[in-house]
Design a protein around this motif. Structure first.
Motif, PDB file in Angstrom:
ATOM      1  N   GLN A   1     -16.763 -25.774 -48.781  1.00 57.61           N
ATOM      2  CA  GLN A   1     -16.794 -26.349 -50.124  1.00 57.61           C
ATOM      3  C   GLN A   1     -16.503 -27.848 -50.142  1.00 57.61           C
ATOM      4  O   GLN A   1     -17.189 -28.615 -50.821  1.00 57.61           O
ATOM      5  CB  GLN A   1     -15.798 -25.617 -51.027  1.00 57.61           C
ATOM      6  CG  GLN A   1     -16.173 -24.186 -51.301  1.00 57.61           C
ATOM      7  CD  GLN A   1     -15.141 -23.456 -52.148  1.00 57.61           C
ATOM      8  OE1 GLN A   1     -14.075 -23.977 -52.429  1.00 57.61           O
ATOM      9  NE2 GLN A   1     -15.485 -22.239 -52.546  1.00 57.61           N
ATOM     10  N   ALA A   2     -15.509 -28.270 -49.391  1.00 59.62           N
ATOM     11  CA  ALA A   2     -15.142 -29.693 -49.380  1.00 59.62           C
ATOM     12  C   ALA A   2     -16.287 -30.540 -48.828  1.00 59.62           C
ATOM     13  O   ALA A   2     -16.568 -31.629 -49.351  1.00 59.62           O
ATOM     14  CB  ALA A   2     -13.879 -29.905 -48.553  1.00 59.62           C
ATOM     15  N   SER A   3     -16.974 -30.070 -47.783  1.00 56.47           N
ATOM     16  CA  SER A   3     -18.098 -30.826 -47.214  1.00 56.47           C
ATOM     17  C   SER A   3     -19.257 -30.907 -48.190  1.00 56.47           C
ATOM     18  O   SER A   3     -19.919 -31.945 -48.305  1.00 56.47           O
ATOM     19  CB  SER A   3     -18.576 -30.184 -45.913  1.00 56.47           C
ATOM     20  OG  SER A   3     -17.578 -30.261 -44.937  1.00 56.47           O
ATOM     21  N   ILE A   4     -19.534 -29.817 -48.883  1.00 52.91           N
ATOM     22  CA  ILE A   4     -20.621 -29.819 -49.866  1.00 52.91           C
ATOM     23  C   ILE A   4     -20.314 -30.823 -50.969  1.00 52.91           C
ATOM     24  O   ILE A   4     -21.145 -31.673 -51.310  1.00 52.91           O
ATOM     25  CB  ILE A   4     -20.843 -28.410 -50.455  1.00 52.91           C
ATOM     26  CG1 ILE A   4     -21.369 -27.468 -49.365  1.00 52.91           C
ATOM     27  CG2 ILE A   4     -21.800 -28.455 -51.638  1.00 52.91           C
ATOM     28  CD1 ILE A   4     -21.391 -26.003 -49.767  1.00 52.91           C
ATOM     29  N   ILE A   5     -19.113 -30.766 -51.520  1.00 48.73           N
ATOM     30  CA  ILE A   5     -18.741 -31.675 -52.607  1.00 48.73           C
ATOM     31  C   ILE A   5     -18.730 -33.121 -52.112  1.00 48.73           C
ATOM     32  O   ILE A   5     -19.230 -34.023 -52.792  1.00 48.73           O
ATOM     33  CB  ILE A   5     -17.388 -31.266 -53.219  1.00 48.73           C
ATOM     34  CG1 ILE A   5     -17.542 -29.921 -53.933  1.00 48.73           C
ATOM     35  CG2 ILE A   5     -16.868 -32.343 -54.178  1.00 48.73           C
ATOM     36  CD1 ILE A   5     -16.251 -29.280 -54.371  1.00 48.73           C
ATOM     37  N   GLY A   6     -18.195 -33.366 -50.926  1.00 47.45           N
ATOM     38  CA  GLY A   6     -18.185 -34.718 -50.359  1.00 47.45           C
ATOM     39  C   GLY A   6     -19.594 -35.249 -50.151  1.00 47.45           C
ATOM     40  O   GLY A   6     -19.882 -36.418 -50.450  1.00 47.45           O
ATOM     41  N   GLY A   7     -20.497 -34.416 -49.652  1.00 50.05           N
ATOM     42  CA  GLY A   7     -21.884 -34.826 -49.458  1.00 50.05           C
ATOM     43  C   GLY A   7     -22.572 -35.137 -50.773  1.00 50.05           C
ATOM     44  O   GLY A   7     -23.324 -36.112 -50.883  1.00 50.05           O
TER      45      GLY A   7
ATOM     46  N   SER B   1     -30.001 -32.458 -46.709  1.00 51.36           N
ATOM     47  CA  SER B   1     -29.116 -31.768 -45.761  1.00 51.36           C
ATOM     48  C   SER B   1     -28.268 -32.706 -44.904  1.00 51.36           C
ATOM     49  O   SER B   1     -27.164 -32.327 -44.507  1.00 51.36           O
ATOM     50  CB  SER B   1     -29.925 -30.842 -44.854  1.00 51.36           C
ATOM     51  OG  SER B   1     -30.886 -31.587 -44.134  1.00 51.36           O
ATOM     52  N   PHE B   2     -28.740 -33.937 -44.618  1.00 49.63           N
ATOM     53  CA  PHE B   2     -27.948 -34.806 -43.743  1.00 49.63           C
ATOM     54  C   PHE B   2     -26.696 -35.337 -44.418  1.00 49.63           C
ATOM     55  O   PHE B   2     -25.820 -35.889 -43.767  1.00 49.63           O
ATOM     56  CB  PHE B   2     -28.785 -35.961 -43.175  1.00 49.63           C
ATOM     57  CG  PHE B   2     -29.348 -36.870 -44.211  1.00 49.63           C
ATOM     58  CD1 PHE B   2     -28.614 -37.944 -44.670  1.00 49.63           C
ATOM     59  CD2 PHE B   2     -30.612 -36.653 -44.719  1.00 49.63           C
ATOM     60  CE1 PHE B   2     -29.128 -38.778 -45.632  1.00 49.63           C
ATOM     61  CE2 PHE B   2     -31.136 -37.490 -45.665  1.00 49.63           C
ATOM     62  CZ  PHE B   2     -30.386 -38.555 -46.129  1.00 49.63           C
ATOM     63  N   TYR B   3     -26.553 -35.175 -45.718  1.00 52.34           N
ATOM     64  CA  TYR B   3     -25.332 -35.573 -46.412  1.00 52.34           C
ATOM     65  C   TYR B   3     -24.230 -34.517 -46.248  1.00 52.34           C
ATOM     66  O   TYR B   3     -23.068 -34.818 -46.433  1.00 52.34           O
ATOM     67  CB  TYR B   3     -25.580 -35.771 -47.914  1.00 52.34           C
ATOM     68  CG  TYR B   3     -26.272 -37.055 -48.244  1.00 52.34           C
ATOM     69  CD1 TYR B   3     -25.559 -38.239 -48.389  1.00 52.34           C
ATOM     70  CD2 TYR B   3     -27.646 -37.090 -48.419  1.00 52.34           C
ATOM     71  CE1 TYR B   3     -26.192 -39.420 -48.694  1.00 52.34           C
ATOM     72  CE2 TYR B   3     -28.286 -38.275 -48.726  1.00 52.34           C
ATOM     73  CZ  TYR B   3     -27.561 -39.431 -48.863  1.00 52.34           C
ATOM     74  OH  TYR B   3     -28.189 -40.598 -49.167  1.00 52.34           O
ATOM     75  N   ILE B   4     -24.605 -33.291 -45.954  1.00 52.21           N
ATOM     76  CA  ILE B   4     -23.635 -32.200 -45.878  1.00 52.21           C
ATOM     77  C   ILE B   4     -23.477 -31.814 -44.415  1.00 52.21           C
ATOM     78  O   ILE B   4     -24.383 -31.264 -43.805  1.00 52.21           O
ATOM     79  CB  ILE B   4     -24.096 -31.000 -46.739  1.00 52.21           C
ATOM     80  CG1 ILE B   4     -24.246 -31.444 -48.193  1.00 52.21           C
ATOM     81  CG2 ILE B   4     -23.119 -29.848 -46.604  1.00 52.21           C
ATOM     82  CD1 ILE B   4     -24.866 -30.412 -49.105  1.00 52.21           C
ATOM     83  N   LYS B   5     -22.312 -32.133 -43.858  1.00 49.85           N
ATOM     84  CA  LYS B   5     -22.073 -31.926 -42.430  1.00 49.85           C
ATOM     85  C   LYS B   5     -21.796 -30.459 -42.085  1.00 49.85           C
ATOM     86  O   LYS B   5     -22.231 -29.970 -41.064  1.00 49.85           O
ATOM     87  CB  LYS B   5     -20.892 -32.778 -41.956  1.00 49.85           C
ATOM     88  CG  LYS B   5     -21.001 -34.242 -42.298  1.00 49.85           C
ATOM     89  CD  LYS B   5     -22.126 -34.914 -41.569  1.00 49.85           C
ATOM     90  CE  LYS B   5     -22.093 -36.404 -41.804  1.00 49.85           C
ATOM     91  NZ  LYS B   5     -23.300 -36.961 -42.292  1.00 49.85           N
ATOM     92  N   ARG B   6     -21.052 -29.761 -42.956  1.00 53.94           N
ATOM     93  CA  ARG B   6     -20.701 -28.356 -42.721  1.00 53.94           C
ATOM     94  C   ARG B   6     -20.936 -27.593 -44.016  1.00 53.94           C
ATOM     95  O   ARG B   6     -21.236 -28.176 -45.033  1.00 53.94           O
ATOM     96  CB  ARG B   6     -19.233 -28.242 -42.312  1.00 53.94           C
ATOM     97  CG  ARG B   6     -18.905 -28.925 -40.979  1.00 53.94           C
ATOM     98  CD  ARG B   6     -17.426 -28.781 -40.603  1.00 53.94           C
ATOM     99  NE  ARG B   6     -16.521 -29.200 -41.653  1.00 53.94           N
ATOM    100  CZ  ARG B   6     -16.068 -30.430 -41.832  1.00 53.94           C
ATOM    101  NH1 ARG B   6     -16.455 -31.388 -41.041  1.00 53.94           N
ATOM    102  NH2 ARG B   6     -15.225 -30.713 -42.806  1.00 53.94           N
ATOM    103  N   GLY B   7     -20.781 -26.295 -43.985  1.00 54.35           N
ATOM    104  CA  GLY B   7     -21.056 -25.475 -45.149  1.00 54.35           C
ATOM    105  C   GLY B   7     -19.856 -25.190 -46.030  1.00 54.35           C
ATOM    106  O   GLY B   7     -19.981 -24.471 -47.017  1.00 54.35           O
TER     107      GLY B   7
END
Length: 187
Positions: free
Chosen positions: A35-41, A27-33
């Motif tokens: 799509q771009a944040s998920i893919i970036g994480g 979870s600490f790799y994904i800052k927000r929910g």
């Protein structure tokens, strides 16, 4: 099938795949929910896993028949590092991708510490040593670090400990000092 139904099905599949990626990523790799944040994480997590694999493969290639019990560590600075207590300057809101790090290697273990954002990523690669993980955890707590995430990977008799740690306000160690302290815990 109409264009609207095809598009609705595509969006549903995309959301399902994103949810699977999100569930497989710490979870600490994904800052927000979004799509771009998920893919970036997920991209950052895969990069870290790739580095872990390369480190383990390098360790396997260099495997020596009989390492000395505890040769003196040889620090190899990648970049100069400030005191960890000043890390807020490094991991400010506009500086999330700047990384400063150091390595400290010996025949007993390879230790790497780097600042990534507002956290420290600490990796050790060594032969499996009973009780070593407890020693490292006690050492980190002694120096006011909070462990956010720990990943343990092993291959044959080699083990990789990968920590993501939060820097305590009282911490006065530099990255080099942290790497050296962890290196000395293997002796």
């Amino acid at each position: 099938m109409s264009h609207i139904a095809v598009e609705r099905n595509r969006r549903r599949q995309m959301n399902e795949h994103l949810e699977v990626l999100r569930s497989l990523t710490p979870s600490f790799y994904i800052k927000r929910g979004d799509q771009a944040s998920i893919i970036g994480g997920v991209v950052e997590f895969i990069k870290e896993l790739h580095q872990d694999v390369q480190s383990l493969e390098a360790k396997k290639r260099r495997k020596s028949p009989s390492p000395s019990p505890c040769a003196s560590p040889r620090p190899a600075t990648l970049q100069p590092s400030p005191k960890l207590s000043e890390s807020s300057q490094i991991g400010g809101p506009h500086d999330n991708f700047k990384e400063v790090g150091t390595c400290c290697n010996s025949p007993m273990a390879e230790v790497e510490a780097k600042i990534s954002g507002s956290n420290v990523i600490l990796r050790t690669v060594s032969k499996r040593i009973p009780g070593q993980l407890s020693k490292i955890i006690n050492l980190l707590e002694k120096f006011s670090f909070e462990i956010l995430h720990l990943n343990i990977s092993s291959m044959e008799d080699t083990v990789l400990y990968s920590f993501v740690i939060k820097i305590g306000l009282e911490c006065q160690l530099s990255l080099e000092e942290l790497a050296l302290e962890v290196q000395q815990s293997f002796c």
